[in-house]
Design an enzyme around this catalytic site. Structure first.
Site, PDB file in Angstrom:
ATOM      1  N   HIS A  52       0.848  -1.179   0.000  1.00 14.35           N
ATOM      2  CA  HIS A  52       0.000   0.000   0.000  1.00 14.35           C
ATOM      3  C   HIS A  52       0.892   1.241   0.000  1.00 14.35           C
ATOM      4  CE1 HIS A  52      -3.837  -2.085   1.756  1.00 14.35           C
ATOM      5  NE2 HIS A  52      -3.293  -2.747   0.749  1.00 14.35           N
ATOM      6  N   GLU A  54       1.013   3.773   1.887  1.00 16.18           N
ATOM      7  CA  GLU A  54       1.532   4.124   3.207  1.00 16.18           C
ATOM      8  C   GLU A  54       2.731   3.272   3.588  1.00 16.18           C
ATOM      9  OE1 GLU A  54      -1.585   3.369   2.231  1.00 16.18           O
ATOM     10  OE2 GLU A  54      -3.022   3.868   3.807  1.00 16.18           O
ATOM     11  N   CYS A  82      -5.923   1.486   6.095  1.00 18.07           N
ATOM     12  CA  CYS A  82      -6.534   0.249   6.581  1.00 18.07           C
ATOM     13  C   CYS A  82      -5.850  -0.181   7.882  1.00 18.07           C
ATOM     14  CB  CYS A  82      -6.401  -0.843   5.531  1.00 18.07           C
ATOM     15  SG  CYS A  82      -4.689  -1.370   5.244  1.00 18.07           S
TER      16      CYS A  82
END
Length: 397
Positions: A52, A54, A82
């Site tokens: 992801h 991040e 998430c």
């Protein structure tokens, strides 16, 4: 510099992700007012469920600082993170998180759950949501809208493990006016959609003297034959030009490992049988001819000639890039050069040996090779006319 400035930089990373066929999420890591790392969504491209935006930014920042603790850092991300990404931020002792759009399905910073507010955790990251939320939301909405439109406009749905190039990529291609044909019910396709041209000056009459079965190489698609097709049609021949799975207007499996010689060969055999092609002149592109050359030995009665295009594609022509708008559509382009059997025990080596023996000892038809260094854009019509003159007396079938 304010939060909107850094979120705009994160949005730029989201566009990078979208260009690669990924869900458009971007992230920027800031330390003491300076950008030290960026990240864009990359699970598909990296074959990594943790990639992801991040996580990519967290890893890059830790390398820059030489420390997995990011206690003086702020992370700007276009979508609410998430649970996995929140967990990583807490482990990193992230100072502050700023996100754009909320995520009502998987958001773990307040939408579905709020891991940051758990009082039993020994670190608490400051959280600010809703920065440039509209811009971040619109980008995601447009992305998924386009995906839904691709599915709705299809005659068959796209398999979960494949992508389909949007029709808009092929708009107004020069010298390529012919209607598409699609098949998805060949046994080996298992629902993948295969595109092919099937052009016959007198369709359904069986009067065509011969059929040119045109197989492109790994750097092209059926567009390669656009200069040759009119000449063959004018001479009364049928032309069938498929886009191999992974190329052109055909569906494109996402993983490189999907592409195997035996699988592609079986698809082509089933296509030849489905269309009941006879008096076939097999047209292959030199350097990538290894797949096409395996076909006649299975049912040699269907084939009367071989035309090898010892030719280059039109360098710089945008039409050859049209089927591949991003990395996610290019698995076949990456995989095909590695499909050639280089060793005795390699996958496809047995078929390669059988093919070599067939062409050396059993091939009963005529063979023509185009001159080296030929460029299809300039000399395609000339090659086609040479083939018409050469294959004047096809072998009986």
């Amino acid at each position: 510099m304010n939060d909107a400035h850094f979120m705009a930089l994160a949005l730029a990373q989201a566009h990078v992700a979208m260009a690669a066929g990924e869900v458009p999420v971007g992230a920027v890591m800031v330390c003491e007012g300076q950008v030290i790392a960026v990240g864009s969504n990359a699970p598909l491209g990296r074959h990594d469920p943790t990639a992801h935006a991040e996580i990519v930014a967290l890893r890059a920042a830790a390398l820059v600082l030489g420390n997995y603790r990011l206690t003086d850092c702020e992370l700007f991300v276009t979508l609410e993170p998430c649970a996995m990404c929140v967990g990583a931020m807490l482990h990193a002792r992230l100072k502050r998180l700023v996100f754009g759009a909320s995520d009502p399905k998987t958001g773990a910073a307040g939408s579905v759950l709020d891991l940051f507010s758990n009082p039993r955790l020994n670190h608490h990251t400051l959280v600010q949501g809703g920065v440039m939320a509209v811009e971040c939301s619109v980008l995601l909405q447009n992305f998924f809208k386009q995906k839904r439109e691709q599915i709705r406009s299809s005659t068959s749905p796209v398999r979960d493990d494949a992508v389909r190039t949007p029709d808009a990529q092929f708009g107004k291609l020069p010298d390529y006016p012919w209607p598409p044909h699609y098949l998805s019910n060949l046994p080996t396709l298992a629902g993948l959609r295969l595109h092919y041209l099937d052009l016959d000056p007198e369709p359904n009459t069986g009067k065509a003297a011969r059929t040119y079965l045109c197989l492109h190489g790994s750097s092209a698609w059926s567009y390669l034959f656009r200069k040759m097709i009119p000449a063959w049609l004018a001479a009364g021949s049928r032309v069938v030009a498929p886009d191999l799975i992974g190329f052109g207007k055909s569906d494109k499996p996402k993983k490189d490992v999907f592409h195997q010689l035996s699988w592609h060969r079986q698809v082509l055999q089933e296509l030849v049988e489905r269309l009941d092609l006879t008096n076939v002149v097999l047209v292959v592109q030199d350097g990538d001819e290894w797949l096409g050359l395996t076909l006649p030995m299975t049912d040699e009665r269907r084939y009367c000639g071989l035309l090898v295009l010892n030719a280059a594609v039109d360098a710089g022509d945008p039409a050859y890039e049209a089927p591949f708008p991003d990395r996610g559509h290019r698995a076949a382009v990456r995989a095909f050069p590695r499909m050639v059997a280089e060793f005795v025990n390699a996958n496809g080596a047995a078929v390669a040996q059988q093919t070599r023996e067939f062409w050396q000892k059993r091939w009963p038809g005529q063979t023509l090779t185009a001159p080296p260094g030929t460029f299809m854009q300039d000399q395609g019509e000339s090659i086609a006319r040479t083939a018409i003159e050469y294959f004047v007396s096809p072998q009986p079938v």
